[in-house]
Design a protein around this motif. Sequence first.
Motif, short mmCIF file in Angstrom:
data_model
loop_
_atom_site.label_atom_id
_atom_site.label_comp_id
_atom_site.label_asym_id
_atom_site.label_seq_id
_atom_site.Cartn_x
_atom_site.Cartn_y
_atom_site.Cartn_z
N ALA A 20 0.85 -1.19 0.00
CA ALA A 20 0.00 0.00 0.00
C ALA A 20 0.89 1.24 0.00
CB ALA A 20 -0.91 -0.01 1.23
N PRO A 21 0.48 2.27 -0.72
CA PRO A 21 1.33 3.45 -0.88
C PRO A 21 1.76 4.09 0.44
CG PRO A 21 -0.63 3.63 -2.26
CD PRO A 21 -0.78 2.40 -1.44
N ASP A 22 0.90 4.11 1.44
CA ASP A 22 1.26 4.74 2.72
C ASP A 22 2.12 3.84 3.60
OD1 ASP A 22 -0.92 3.02 3.14
OD2 ASP A 22 -1.65 4.19 4.84
N LYS A 23 2.29 2.60 3.21
CA LYS A 23 3.12 1.65 3.96
C LYS A 23 4.45 1.38 3.27
CE LYS A 23 -0.18 0.44 6.97
NZ LYS A 23 -0.86 1.67 7.21
N PHE A 24 4.61 1.91 2.06
CA PHE A 24 5.81 1.64 1.27
C PHE A 24 7.03 2.28 1.93
CE2 PHE A 24 8.75 2.65 -2.23
CZ PHE A 24 8.92 1.38 -2.75
N GLY A 56 -9.37 -2.51 -5.38
CA GLY A 56 -9.97 -1.86 -4.23
C GLY A 56 -9.13 -1.81 -2.96
N TYR A 57 -7.87 -2.15 -3.01
CA TYR A 57 -7.03 -2.09 -1.82
C TYR A 57 -6.71 -0.66 -1.43
CZ TYR A 57 -6.19 -7.10 -2.13
OH TYR A 57 -6.34 -8.46 -2.17
N PHE A 58 -6.57 0.21 -2.41
CA PHE A 58 -6.37 1.64 -2.19
C PHE A 58 -6.80 2.36 -3.45
CE2 PHE A 58 -2.27 -0.41 -3.14
CZ PHE A 58 -1.88 0.24 -4.31
N THR A 59 -6.99 3.66 -3.33
CA THR A 59 -7.48 4.43 -4.48
C THR A 59 -6.32 4.99 -5.29
OG1 THR A 59 -7.52 6.55 -3.31
CG2 THR A 59 -9.51 5.15 -3.13
N GLU A 60 -6.66 5.39 -6.51
CA GLU A 60 -5.68 6.02 -7.38
C GLU A 60 -5.19 7.33 -6.76
OE1 GLU A 60 -5.12 6.67 -12.17
OE2 GLU A 60 -7.07 6.08 -11.39
N GLU A 61 -6.10 8.05 -6.12
CA GLU A 61 -5.74 9.31 -5.47
C GLU A 61 -4.74 9.07 -4.34
OE1 GLU A 61 -8.94 8.34 -6.15
OE2 GLU A 61 -9.16 9.70 -7.87
N GLU A 62 -4.96 8.00 -3.55
CA GLU A 62 -4.01 7.67 -2.48
C GLU A 62 -2.64 7.33 -3.05
OE1 GLU A 62 -6.69 5.63 1.02
OE2 GLU A 62 -6.52 4.54 -0.89
N PHE A 63 -2.63 6.57 -4.14
CA PHE A 63 -1.36 6.20 -4.78
C PHE A 63 -0.61 7.44 -5.26
CE2 PHE A 63 1.14 5.28 -8.56
CZ PHE A 63 2.06 4.38 -8.03
N ILE A 64 -1.31 8.33 -5.94
CA ILE A 64 -0.68 9.55 -6.46
C ILE A 64 -0.16 10.42 -5.31
CG2 ILE A 64 -1.16 11.73 -7.68
CD1 ILE A 64 -3.10 10.04 -9.49
N LYS A 65 -0.98 10.60 -4.29
CA LYS A 65 -0.58 11.44 -3.14
C LYS A 65 0.69 10.90 -2.48
CE LYS A 65 -2.10 12.59 1.51
NZ LYS A 65 -3.03 12.18 2.54
N GLU A 66 0.72 9.61 -2.21
CA GLU A 66 1.87 9.01 -1.53
C GLU A 66 3.10 8.95 -2.44
OE1 GLU A 66 2.08 8.39 1.72
OE2 GLU A 66 -0.01 9.04 1.95
N THR A 67 2.88 8.74 -3.74
CA THR A 67 4.01 8.73 -4.67
C THR A 67 4.63 10.12 -4.76
OG1 THR A 67 3.05 6.90 -5.92
CG2 THR A 67 4.73 8.22 -7.05
N ASN A 68 3.80 11.16 -4.79
CA ASN A 68 4.33 12.52 -4.81
C ASN A 68 5.11 12.84 -3.54
OD1 ASN A 68 3.51 13.13 -7.43
ND2 ASN A 68 1.49 13.80 -6.75
N LYS A 69 4.64 12.33 -2.39
CA LYS A 69 5.40 12.49 -1.14
C LYS A 69 6.76 11.80 -1.25
CE LYS A 69 1.75 12.59 2.38
NZ LYS A 69 1.22 11.83 3.53
N LEU A 70 6.75 10.60 -1.79
CA LEU A 70 7.98 9.83 -1.97
C LEU A 70 8.96 10.60 -2.87
CD1 LEU A 70 9.61 7.13 -1.73
CD2 LEU A 70 8.37 6.38 -3.76
N LEU A 71 8.46 11.17 -3.95
CA LEU A 71 9.32 11.92 -4.86
C LEU A 71 9.91 13.15 -4.16
CD1 LEU A 71 7.42 11.78 -8.28
CD2 LEU A 71 9.05 10.18 -7.30
#
Length: 186
Positions: A20-24, A56-71
């Motif tokens: 999950a993006p917030d657990k990566f 349905g494990y996480f949303t596209e918006e959650e993925f984008i938000k967390e990926t941008n934080k990672l970047l």
Amino acid sequence: MKVIFLDRDGTMGGNGGGVAPDKFQLFKQTIPAIRLLNQNGYVVMIVTNQSRISRGYFTEEEFIKETNKLLSVLKENKAEIKDYFYCPHYNEECKCHKPDIGMIQEAYSRYPSINFQQSYFIGDNGSSDMMCAQNAGIKKILVKTGWGVSSLTTHRHLWKDIEPDKVVKNISEAAEWIVQNEKFNR
């Protein structure tokens, strides 16, 4: 433009199983590896299957938000990712899910100066990452983190006709090999 196409899960961090993006969590060697590649003239782009979005494990918006934080974290540490491409699909007819090359084609449409002969794909999964690189005509480096070891053993039959250009322990060894290989081939 020399590009490193970089898988996310199992290559940059996580366990290879779609975290999950917030657990990566990044591997400790990821930031120095990306920094080394940047310092040697490589543009780094993430290319990742994220089928858990459509499942349905996480949303596209959650993925984008967390990926941008990672970047942002990477950039703060002088390790820059130019762009990222992801496939949110699962069991759908799409051309972006690795091993298909849709994400690579999208990268090329955004950045037509990409030189595929000077570019590399680093990933942990033979049947998606290495096959995608092969299909796109990009040099292939398999890391043994994430699914890497099982790709070389238990699941080798799924990509038996493809040989990586190099097999390495982790992203750090991949970056070091690329830089040394480039110097050798000048």
